[in-house]
Design a protein around this motif. Structure first.
Motif, PDB file in Angstrom:
ATOM      1  N   THR A  96     -46.453   4.360   9.881  1.00  0.00           N
ATOM      2  CA  THR A  96     -46.290   5.260   8.474  1.00  0.00           C
ATOM      3  C   THR A  96     -45.376   4.425   7.268  1.00  0.00           C
ATOM      4  O   THR A  96     -45.672   5.178   6.352  1.00  0.00           O
ATOM      5  CB  THR A  96     -45.128   6.615   9.021  1.00  0.00           C
ATOM      6  OG1 THR A  96     -43.940   5.833   9.528  1.00  0.00           O
ATOM      7  CG2 THR A  96     -45.623   7.106  10.124  1.00  0.00           C
ATOM      8  N   SER A 131     -50.140  11.248   2.313  1.00  0.00           N
ATOM      9  CA  SER A 131     -49.468  10.602   3.473  1.00  0.00           C
ATOM     10  C   SER A 131     -49.986  10.866   4.736  1.00  0.00           C
ATOM     11  O   SER A 131     -50.370  12.105   5.057  1.00  0.00           O
ATOM     12  CB  SER A 131     -47.996  11.151   3.390  1.00  0.00           C
ATOM     13  OG  SER A 131     -47.303  10.808   4.435  1.00  0.00           O
ATOM     14  N   ILE A 132     -50.101  10.101   5.573  1.00  0.00           N
ATOM     15  CA  ILE A 132     -50.666  10.276   6.673  1.00  0.00           C
ATOM     16  C   ILE A 132     -49.917  11.190   7.865  1.00  0.00           C
ATOM     17  O   ILE A 132     -50.416  11.696   8.808  1.00  0.00           O
ATOM     18  CB  ILE A 132     -51.105   8.969   7.707  1.00  0.00           C
ATOM     19  CG1 ILE A 132     -49.789   8.228   7.981  1.00  0.00           C
ATOM     20  CG2 ILE A 132     -52.126   8.205   7.069  1.00  0.00           C
ATOM     21  CD1 ILE A 132     -49.832   7.235   8.833  1.00  0.00           C
ATOM     22  N   THR A 133     -48.774  11.579   7.383  1.00  0.00           N
ATOM     23  CA  THR A 133     -47.651  12.397   8.228  1.00  0.00           C
ATOM     24  C   THR A 133     -47.606  13.771   7.399  1.00  0.00           C
ATOM     25  O   THR A 133     -47.078  14.604   7.970  1.00  0.00           O
ATOM     26  CB  THR A 133     -46.247  11.766   8.003  1.00  0.00           C
ATOM     27  OG1 THR A 133     -45.874  11.936   6.831  1.00  0.00           O
ATOM     28  CG2 THR A 133     -46.311  10.410   8.675  1.00  0.00           C
ATOM     29  N   ARG A 166     -50.278   4.129  14.567  1.00  0.00           N
ATOM     30  CA  ARG A 166     -50.066   4.506  13.118  1.00  0.00           C
ATOM     31  C   ARG A 166     -48.787   3.693  12.463  1.00  0.00           C
ATOM     32  O   ARG A 166     -47.886   3.281  13.307  1.00  0.00           O
ATOM     33  CB  ARG A 166     -49.987   5.787  12.741  1.00  0.00           C
ATOM     34  CG  ARG A 166     -48.840   6.528  13.225  1.00  0.00           C
ATOM     35  CD  ARG A 166     -48.911   8.174  12.916  1.00  0.00           C
ATOM     36  NE  ARG A 166     -47.792   8.768  13.473  1.00  0.00           N
ATOM     37  CZ  ARG A 166     -47.373   9.825  12.801  1.00  0.00           C
ATOM     38  NH1 ARG A 166     -48.218  10.668  11.998  1.00  0.00           N
ATOM     39  NH2 ARG A 166     -46.093  10.316  13.174  1.00  0.00           N
ATOM     40  N   ASN A 205     -48.330   3.466   5.673  1.00  0.00           N
ATOM     41  CA  ASN A 205     -49.536   4.633   5.393  1.00  0.00           C
ATOM     42  C   ASN A 205     -50.862   4.130   6.093  1.00  0.00           C
ATOM     43  O   ASN A 205     -51.837   4.352   5.553  1.00  0.00           O
ATOM     44  CB  ASN A 205     -49.500   5.220   3.984  1.00  0.00           C
ATOM     45  CG  ASN A 205     -49.991   6.635   3.960  1.00  0.00           C
ATOM     46  OD1 ASN A 205     -49.481   7.380   4.802  1.00  0.00           O
ATOM     47  ND2 ASN A 205     -50.589   6.943   2.943  1.00  0.00           N
ATOM     48  N   SER A 247     -54.686   5.871   0.976  1.00  0.00           N
ATOM     49  CA  SER A 247     -53.917   6.264  -0.268  1.00  0.00           C
ATOM     50  C   SER A 247     -54.082   7.641  -0.953  1.00  0.00           C
ATOM     51  O   SER A 247     -55.108   8.360  -0.575  1.00  0.00           O
ATOM     52  CB  SER A 247     -54.225   5.489  -1.527  1.00  0.00           C
ATOM     53  OG  SER A 247     -55.785   5.407  -1.849  1.00  0.00           O
TER      54      SER A 247
END
Length: 121
Positions: free
Chosen positions: A75, A28-30, A73, A78, A25
């Protein structure tokens, strides 16, 4: 503020596959240039890097564990996940996920609290 939370089973039987999920949190993992990693600490030992994934979805694994690890992952949630196959009692450790704006241990500025995993029959 970036926060990470590990989740998964606390007890796994030998020869099974361990699956852990890290929910992120605050970022964003991207998002470029974030990198995300899995690390573990066996009892009485130091930290051991398991592997990384990055904003683009590329993955890197520790050579010593590469044949048994998979990092993926989701997305939409997240999240990124670790799968460690054919576990033995030597895989007993506290497992952490971490993230930061670069590759390498020094860049991992945000850590989860860790989750204890015990491998035992």
């Amino acid at each position: 503020q970036v926060q990470l939370q590990e989740s998964g089973p606390g007890l796994v039987k030998p020869s099974q596959t361990l699956s852990l999920t890290c929910t992120v949190s605050g970022a964003s993992i991207t998002t470029n240039p974030y990198w995300w990693s899995w690390i573990r600490q066996p009892p009485g030992k130091g930290l051991e890097w398991i592997g990384y994934t990055n904003f683009g979805g590329s993955t890197y694994h520790s050579p010593s564990l590469k044949s048994r690890t998979s990092i993926s992952r989701d997305t939409s949630k997240n999240q990124f996940t670790l799968q460690l196959s054919s576990v033995t009692p030597e895989d007993t450790a506290v497992y952490y996920c971490a993230g930061g704006m670069g590759y390498g241990p020094a860049s991992m500025t945000n850590w989860g609290q860790g989750t204890q995993v015990t491998v035992s029959s």
